[in-house]
Design an enzyme around this catalytic site. Structure first.
Site, short mmCIF file in Angstrom:
data_model
loop_
_atom_site.label_atom_id
_atom_site.label_comp_id
_atom_site.label_asym_id
_atom_site.label_seq_id
_atom_site.Cartn_x
_atom_site.Cartn_y
_atom_site.Cartn_z
N ALA A 53 0.84 -1.20 0.00
CA ALA A 53 0.00 0.00 0.00
C ALA A 53 0.87 1.24 0.00
O ALA A 53 1.47 1.60 1.02
CB ALA A 53 -0.92 0.00 1.21
N ASP A 60 8.05 0.36 3.08
CA ASP A 60 8.47 -0.05 1.74
C ASP A 60 9.98 -0.04 1.61
O ASP A 60 10.57 -0.91 0.95
CB ASP A 60 7.82 0.83 0.68
CG ASP A 60 8.02 2.33 0.92
OD1 ASP A 60 8.42 2.72 2.04
OD2 ASP A 60 7.78 3.11 -0.02
N ARG A 61 10.65 0.91 2.25
CA ARG A 61 12.11 1.02 2.13
C ARG A 61 12.81 -0.13 2.86
O ARG A 61 13.80 -0.67 2.37
CB ARG A 61 12.57 2.38 2.65
CG ARG A 61 11.92 3.52 1.86
CD ARG A 61 12.14 4.87 2.50
NE ARG A 61 13.50 5.36 2.26
CZ ARG A 61 13.93 6.53 2.73
NH1 ARG A 61 13.14 7.28 3.48
NH2 ARG A 61 15.17 6.93 2.46
N ASP A 115 13.90 3.67 -5.51
CA ASP A 115 12.48 3.33 -5.70
C ASP A 115 11.77 4.56 -6.27
O ASP A 115 11.66 5.59 -5.62
CB ASP A 115 11.86 2.92 -4.37
CG ASP A 115 10.46 2.33 -4.54
OD1 ASP A 115 9.88 2.45 -5.65
OD2 ASP A 115 9.94 1.75 -3.58
#
Length: 265
Positions: A7, A114-115, A134
């Site tokens: 997400a 996410d990282r 990213d």
């Protein structure tokens, strides 16, 4: 099979992954705009139809794992897992799905999920010191060392965010599509649209190349550059800064984290 959910600020990616000792294979993936108001029931209707189109059903989903940088979206995704897939979703960064890597930064609690997940996946795929780029709503440039420890990074506006800011602030500039240039390369635009495309596209490449060069110099050891995100392939033709492009890095990281917990059990 595993339903991995990434997400992000702009989109949520759902991926059906066959994960296990034999490896990880993404069977299908779908993308929907991020909207924290979207209910579990709405997700279920949408996903059920897409699963059926790919020859699957909700019964094929045995586990759900979630990474999110949008806290308000998490609750409805958890309800989706419990109500429609009859399983408790595992959330990246929360027990028992903890990172399992050193976060060598001043505020580890503030690192985006996410990282961290990207770092885990990148090191599973590529040994040594890494720079992971990213390309998302924001563009992040992260360094992790040869032990897999996250050492820090950079946050910059994503290319679409930069373009939106330019168009919204300058009344006479049109909204354009970001495109890789065709034919002979020139950075002298002959009309407004060309000038905007040059400024956004080549300006972004120059930023990435410059930041990577500075980060490599600071690290002082050989570093491999891994790119991910939907726009990574947009730049690939006109820069040699990337050593590898991994479009599904976050999904792979989620599958790896789920496997760690599943195998431990």
């Amino acid at each position: 099979m595993l339903l991995a959910v990434d997400a992000g600020n702009t989109n949520i990616v759902f991926a059906l992954v066959a994960a296990g000792a034999g490896g990880r294979e993404i069977k299908a993936r779908w993308r929907i705009a991020t909207d924290p108001r979207r209910t579990a029931d709405e997700y279920a209707v949408w996903l059920s139809q897409l699963l059926a189109l790919e020859g699957f059903s909700r019964d094929d989903v045995e586990a759900v794992v979630i990474s999110t940088v949008v806290p308000r979206a998490l609750h409805n995704l958890q309800v989706l897992a419990s109500k429609y897939f009859r399983t408790e979703a595992l959330v990246a960064g929360r027990a028992p799905l903890e990172w399992g890597l050193a976060l060598d930064v001043d505020e580890p609690q503030n690192l985006g999920a996410d990282r961290a997940v990207n770092t885990i996946a990148a090191h599973a795929l590529h040994p040594g010191d890494l720079i992971v780029i990213d390309f998302g709503t924001a563009t992040t440039v992260d360094h992790s060392d040869y032990t897999g420890a996250y050492k820090g990074g950079i946050i910059a506006p994503g290319i679409n965010l930069s373009l939106d800011a330019l168009v919204n602030a300058a009344a006479k500039l049109p909204r354009i599509a970001i495109e890789a240039p065709e034919g002979p390369v020139s950075v002298i635009g002959r009309n407004t649209v060309d000038q905007m495309n040059i400024g956004i596209y080549w300006g972004y490449i120059a930023m990435i190349e410059g930041l990577v060069a500075r980060m490599k110099h600071e690290v002082g050891r050989p570093v491999k550059v891994v790119a991910t995100g939907g726009l990574a392939t947009l730049f690939e033709r006109h820069t040699n800064v990337f050593d590898a492009i991994e479009p599904d890095l976050t999904i792979q990281g989620l599958a790896i984290m789920w496997e760690r917990v599943h195998i431990a059990r």
